[in-house]
Structure formats: structure tokens, C-alpha cells
Design an enzyme around this catalytic site. Sequence first.
Site, PDB file in Angstrom:
ATOM      1  CD1 TRP A   1       9.853   3.735  -0.629  1.00  0.00           C
ATOM      2  CD2 TRP A   1      10.797   2.368   0.861  1.00  0.00           C
ATOM      3  NE1 TRP A   1       8.847   3.216   0.158  1.00  0.00           N
ATOM      4  CE2 TRP A   1       9.391   2.377   1.089  1.00  0.00           C
ATOM      5  CE3 TRP A   1      11.590   1.583   1.692  1.00  0.00           C
ATOM      6  CZ2 TRP A   1       8.786   1.636   2.085  1.00  0.00           C
ATOM      7  CZ3 TRP A   1      10.994   0.849   2.701  1.00  0.00           C
ATOM      8  CH2 TRP A   1       9.598   0.868   2.895  1.00  0.00           C
TER       9      TRP A   1
ATOM     10  CB  ALA B   1      -0.928  -0.001   1.214  1.00  0.00           C
ATOM     11  CG  ASP B   2       5.380   3.031   0.846  1.00  0.00           C
ATOM     12  OD1 ASP B   2       5.427   3.529   1.982  1.00  0.00           O
ATOM     13  OD2 ASP B   2       6.044   3.468  -0.115  1.00  0.00           O
ATOM     14  CB  ILE B   3       2.126   6.389  -2.235  1.00  0.00           C
ATOM     15  CG1 ILE B   3       0.663   6.251  -1.802  1.00  0.00           C
ATOM     16  CG2 ILE B   3       2.232   7.240  -3.488  1.00  0.00           C
ATOM     17  CD1 ILE B   3       0.004   7.544  -1.389  1.00  0.00           C
TER      18      ILE B   3
END
Length: 286
Positions: free
Chosen positions: A282, A240-242
Site C-alpha cells: 500500500w 481482493a484489495d485493489i
Amino acid sequence: MSETRIEIPGPYDFDRVLERLSIDPLHAVDREARLVKVPYYPTGEVITVKGVGTKDEPAFVLSFERDDKSEEKQAHIARIFQWHTGLHEVQAHFLATDLKPIFEEHVGTPIVLDFNPFATIVKSIIHQQLNLKFAFTLTHRFVTGYGTEKDGVWFYPSPEKIATLTVDELRELQFSQRKAEYVIGVGEKVASGELNLEELAHESDEVIIKELTKIRGIGPWTAQSFLLFGLGRPNLFPMADIGIQNAIKKLFGMEQKPTREEMERMSAAWDPYLSYASLYLWRSIE
């Protein structure tokens, strides 16, 4: 004052570690001198970690304020900087996957834990639904307002201290009403012993997520952040991490962000090092 020299297998890029740590204004980082000062919560000491090696032949000098329990302190630092993880194995695994390009670009980038597991939860709650710049600003206000400082190093306030705060005090720092309630609430639960993070740390990922998400203000994202940056669990992939969604979209030239089903299919080949897939994705957009 005592010093210990540590050597570990490469690759391990300590300069990238310092670069990432320096994003947070609460960290006492000197990139030119290649060192970071780490708060040691059990005794309130400051431990200095200095890089003296290279990416391929990593070496570090640890400086302790006191000579006592140096083995415990050394083990603590090794855990934070994940020196026990063989990044050469992780690298070899991903060079055989579709994440090869970012693992070649960011070779030797380790997962580095937060300096205190309780602080991981507090920081994650504060950071919820905020842009990164204001999230760090708000966390800085909170820690410098209620934590303690030694030798330029900030310690997050204890659960006991947080439990004494009021919502109005935190509202003055620009906390939302709910965020203030969440931070104070988790402080109360840890201070009272209702939530024992040391005991919980021995449980499985699934049990930890189940127990933490029972607490008001802690959702799956915050629980996964605790597992990854509080405990260093190696196989976490917060779908769910954008940021991760955007990184996948960019890396694979997708027109839209990937669906959960697409992410599940893609990530199957990245097991059992999903946490490293998360980190490098990331890094690829930072």
C-alpha cells in the site's frame, strides 16, 4: 498530568506513522512537534504520544491526563503503535524476498492500529466502494455529527448512540440507504451484546472472519480490515484489495493486475508477515 518515557528497538519510523495518520482529518496530529493525541475510549481521556528519538533509536514520551491505571494505558498505546513487534526481524525477512526494494525504501514503517476496534468496523463499512477522499469526508461528517470531542480529539460514537440513529439521519449526510442500514445494524448488535468484540478478539482469524461475515454489511474485506487494523493480526493478505493488486502490478512490471493464483504463489515467501507485505505494498503506491 503524568509522563512516561518509552524506548524500543529500531528501526521504527515515527515520522512515517504521523504522515500516514495525518491523512485522516479526524486524527489530531502535529507533524512538526512530532506528536499525536490519541482518544482513550475506556475513560474518555486523551493520551499524547510524542516522538523524541530517531528511526534507529526510537523513543517516546506519553502524557496522561490522570495518574491512575497508567500501566494499562501504556499497554494500550504500545498495542496501537505495535511497539512489541520487532521490525528488525520483519525487515530481515523481507530483504531476502522479492519485496526487498519497497522494504528498503520504507524501512521502519510499522502497522498502526485504529484507536478503537469498533470504530474500525464502522469506518470500514463507511469506506466500502468509495474513493478515499469522499470516504474520509463521509466518516468525518458522521463522527463530528454523532461522536464526542475533547481537546481537539474526536471519539467515534458509541454502539449505543449509533443504535438510536435513523436511516434518514444518515441519508442527510449522503450515506446510501444500505450503508446507513449496515452502520446502524452493527451498532445495534454490539449495543445489545449479540456481537461481543472483546470476546471475539481472542478467536482465530478464521473464526473471526466467519462470525463477522454473518452480519449484514460486513464482507471479507471489512472483516480482514478489523483483523489487521483493529486487532493487529500479523499474517493477513487481502487478495481482493485493489490497492494491493495495483501495487504488485507496478512493482513487478506486470501488464495486468495479478490473478488470485499468482498472488497466492508470490505471497508464499512473505509468510508469516503477510500483514507487513500488505502495508508496504500500500505504501509503495500512496
